[in-house]
Design an enzyme around this catalytic site. Sequence first.
Site, short mmCIF file in Angstrom:
data_model
loop_
_atom_site.label_atom_id
_atom_site.label_comp_id
_atom_site.label_asym_id
_atom_site.label_seq_id
_atom_site.Cartn_x
_atom_site.Cartn_y
_atom_site.Cartn_z
N HIS A 7 0.84 -1.21 0.00
CA HIS A 7 0.00 0.00 0.00
C HIS A 7 0.88 1.25 0.00
CE1 HIS A 7 -3.11 -2.61 2.25
NE2 HIS A 7 -3.60 -2.39 1.05
N LYS A 64 -16.81 -6.64 6.04
CA LYS A 64 -15.65 -7.23 6.69
C LYS A 64 -15.66 -6.99 8.20
CE LYS A 64 -12.53 -6.68 2.74
NZ LYS A 64 -11.25 -6.09 2.31
N ARG A 107 -2.40 -6.26 -8.18
CA ARG A 107 -1.35 -7.25 -7.92
C ARG A 107 -1.35 -8.36 -8.96
NH1 ARG A 107 -3.30 -8.86 -2.13
NH2 ARG A 107 -5.17 -8.68 -3.38
N SER A 116 -3.14 -7.51 3.13
CA SER A 116 -3.32 -7.34 4.58
C SER A 116 -3.59 -8.68 5.25
CB SER A 116 -4.47 -6.37 4.85
OG SER A 116 -4.16 -5.08 4.37
#
Length: 158
Positions: free
Chosen positions: A16, A40, A89, A127
């Site tokens: 990040h 979440k 990614r 994460s």
Amino acid sequence: MKAIYPGSFDPVTLGHLDIIKRASKIFDEVIVGILNNSIKSPMFSMDERLLMLKETVKDIPNVNVKTFEGMTIDFAKENDAKVIIRGLRVISDYESEMQIAHVNATIDSDIETVFLATKMEYSFLSSTIAKEIAYYNAGVEKFVPPIVADKFKEKYIK
């Protein structure tokens, strides 16, 4: 030109941070928006994530950190941002991010989405992976800023 970089940042990783630093060289102002994602269950509270991100970007003068709820496109409008930054990614990131970008463009065609490819060294990092590495005490310092590594120690070492 002002841009936003939204995410849950639970927690912020070096991947990040790489996107933030690179975006700060492209845009006049980058607002990192910490999303309160109701889907979440975050490990870190909104206040903890805000503190960690502010500490992490404190030396980048054109980067600010804010929290938000709701739709990212609304957050962009509220902050007069014309660009939404998204890091990619892998191919699956592109597919899902492209759908979101099209929805956002349909809602407000004046706001562009800009994709920044993650550097190869961070292409595997998320994460979730950082949390797992920290849980097993397997050298998370290689993947997250120092303040995040310290916060993990507070969470996991009793």
